[in-house]
Design a protein around this motif. Structure first.
Motif, PDB file in Angstrom:
ATOM      1  N   PRO A  91      40.612  41.070 -28.899  1.00 51.12           N
ATOM      2  CA  PRO A  91      40.348  39.348 -28.586  1.00 51.12           C
ATOM      3  C   PRO A  91      40.553  39.129 -27.316  1.00 51.12           C
ATOM      4  N   GLU A  92      41.522  39.905 -26.555  1.00 48.38           N
ATOM      5  CA  GLU A  92      41.685  39.488 -25.218  1.00 48.38           C
ATOM      6  C   GLU A  92      40.781  39.853 -24.282  1.00 48.38           C
ATOM      7  N   GLY A  93      39.907  40.971 -24.578  1.00 46.96           N
ATOM      8  CA  GLY A  93      38.777  41.723 -23.484  1.00 46.96           C
ATOM      9  C   GLY A  93      39.318  41.970 -22.428  1.00 46.96           C
ATOM     10  N   VAL A  94      38.534  41.850 -21.534  1.00 46.72           N
ATOM     11  CA  VAL A  94      38.786  42.318 -20.069  1.00 46.72           C
ATOM     12  C   VAL A  94      39.175  41.276 -19.279  1.00 46.72           C
ATOM     13  N   PRO A  95      40.165  41.252 -18.561  1.00 52.94           N
ATOM     14  CA  PRO A  95      40.675  39.780 -17.730  1.00 52.94           C
ATOM     15  C   PRO A  95      39.527  39.297 -17.014  1.00 52.94           C
ATOM     16  N   GLY A  96      39.062  38.163 -17.125  1.00 51.81           N
ATOM     17  CA  GLY A  96      37.978  37.465 -16.352  1.00 51.81           C
ATOM     18  C   GLY A  96      36.771  37.782 -16.769  1.00 51.81           C
ATOM     19  N   GLN A  97      36.510  38.521 -17.887  1.00 57.14           N
ATOM     20  CA  GLN A  97      35.189  39.002 -18.207  1.00 57.14           C
ATOM     21  C   GLN A  97      34.824  38.844 -19.742  1.00 57.14           C
ATOM     22  N   GLY A  98      35.877  38.165 -20.387  1.00 56.50           N
ATOM     23  CA  GLY A  98      35.474  38.027 -21.819  1.00 56.50           C
ATOM     24  C   GLY A  98      35.722  39.191 -22.718  1.00 56.50           C
ATOM     25  N   SER A  99      35.270  39.029 -23.817  1.00 55.33           N
ATOM     26  CA  SER A  99      35.273  40.248 -24.960  1.00 55.33           C
ATOM     27  C   SER A  99      33.957  40.078 -25.932  1.00 55.33           C
ATOM     28  N   PHE A 100      33.756  40.880 -26.755  1.00 56.34           N
ATOM     29  CA  PHE A 100      32.805  40.878 -27.642  1.00 56.34           C
ATOM     30  C   PHE A 100      32.835  39.610 -28.350  1.00 56.34           C
ATOM     31  N   SER A 101      34.170  39.242 -28.770  1.00 56.81           N
ATOM     32  CA  SER A 101      34.279  38.148 -29.581  1.00 56.81           C
ATOM     33  C   SER A 101      33.791  36.743 -28.903  1.00 56.81           C
ATOM     34  N   SER A 102      34.086  36.784 -27.499  1.00 57.14           N
ATOM     35  CA  SER A 102      33.678  35.544 -26.756  1.00 57.14           C
ATOM     36  C   SER A 102      32.236  35.817 -26.536  1.00 57.14           C
ATOM     37  N   THR A 103      31.728  36.957 -26.396  1.00 60.57           N
ATOM     38  CA  THR A 103      30.164  37.121 -25.905  1.00 60.57           C
ATOM     39  C   THR A 103      29.441  36.529 -27.489  1.00 60.57           C
TER      40      THR A 103
END
Ligand code: ACO
Length: 277
Positions: A91-103
């Motif tokens: 859920p946190e993803g890669v800092p500054g680059q989002g995650s699959f859930s945000s994508t």
């Protein structure tokens, strides 16, 4: 998505060096005369890739000096690349680059734009003006496999392990890898490799056309060096024209291909001999 910074040109002992922040992009880029080298450089994370890596690759392609004829893509450490950074699945993803859930929450147009930018980082490696070589050791998984497939040639170490893991994770390979895979190994073998997400090792890779050459792990750099020497021994413009012909051959009829050969040769003859009396 974080945009990688534009490459900056710096003086140095090599005749040209570009830098981006390797901590953000996970790669280094160096140009030495006609040879450019892209090094995936997060060995402690097995050269996992992020959107910043792909943006940086796209920018390298945009800014590639005209004099470059050969681009080597290599990985630091035990593996070429373990594919996409697995933090994308959290859920946190890669800092500054989002995650699959945000994508997943992006609209279709925004997703398309994001993917296109990522794919741009892979597509330029097929340009006729260059020959790209993937030097692959250890694991080349998912995005790592696709990056190797984006290159014209794959020279691999005998410990290579290719794996198209995306379908095992509920995804499809979307970083330009499906077309070259089918063209190299055929549809049935590509289905086998992708839909089982199995590992393809060195002997099989060479047998089915995934690898041009298999060498001992400690002979990889030497083998790449020798291949580059061979590639640079031919005429630059003839090499580009020939690559254009070869790339177009599959989609043309024999008649069309003959015509294309004629057109390229007429241009070559003009370039070579038109100033002679
Ligand atoms: N993303 C982020 N970190 C990674 C990744 C990755 N894809 N792969 C490895 N790492 C990290 C590990 O978490 C570990 O970090 P730590 O030292 O902080 O714990 C470090 O790299 C070393 O990994 P190991 O697993 O210990 O290394 P090993 O050499 O034993 O195994 C292997 C390498 C087989 C590549 C294994 O790491 C692996 O299976 N990685 C995941 C591969 C994957 O599923 N990738 C996604 C494919 S799908 C796609 O690319 C779209």
């Amino acid at each position: 998505m974080a945009e990688a910074k534009a490459p900056q040109q710096r003086g140095g002992n090599a005749d040209n060096v570009f830098t981006e922040d390797p901590a953000e992009t996970g790669l280094r880029f160096e140009v030495d005369g006609e040879i450019a080298t892209i090094t995936l450089d997060r060995p402690d994370k097995r050269n996992a890739q992020t959107f910043a890596t792909w943006s940086a690759l796209a920018r390298i392609g945009d800014d590639l000096p005209d004099r470059v004829r050969v681009v080597v893509v290599r990985g630091e450490g035990p593996s070429f690349s373990a594919g996409i950074d697995l933090r994308m699945f959290t859920p946190e993803g890669v800092p500054g680059q989002g995650s699959f859930s945000s994508t997943a929450r992006l609209g279709a147009a925004a997703f398309e734009q994001r993917l296109r930018q990522a794919q741009r980082g892979f597509l330029w490696l097929r340009r006729p003006e260059i020959v790209s070589i993937a030097a692959v050791q250890g694991h080349a998984i998912g995005a790592g496999f696709q990056l190797a497939l984006a290159c014209d040639l794959r020279i691999v170490a005998d410990d290579v392990k290719f794996c198209m893991k995306e379908p095992a994770l509920g995804l499809v390979p979307d970083l330009t890898g499906t077309k070259p895979l089918v063209e190299l190994v055929g549809l049935a073998k590509a289905i086998d490799i992708c839909l089982t997400a199995r590992t393809v090792e060195a002997d099989e890779a060479q047998r089915i056309g995934l690898a041009e050459q298999v060498v001992a792990r400690d002979g990889l750099d030497r083998a790449v060096h020798d291949k580059i020497a061979g590639l640079l021994s031919t005429n630059r413009d003839a090499a580009a024209a020939t690559k254009r012909l070869l790339q177009g051959a599959r989609s043309r009829t024999l008649e069309e291909q003959c015509a294309a050969e004629g057109a390229e040769q007429a241009e070559r003859l003009r370039a070579l001999f038109s100033s002679q009396p």
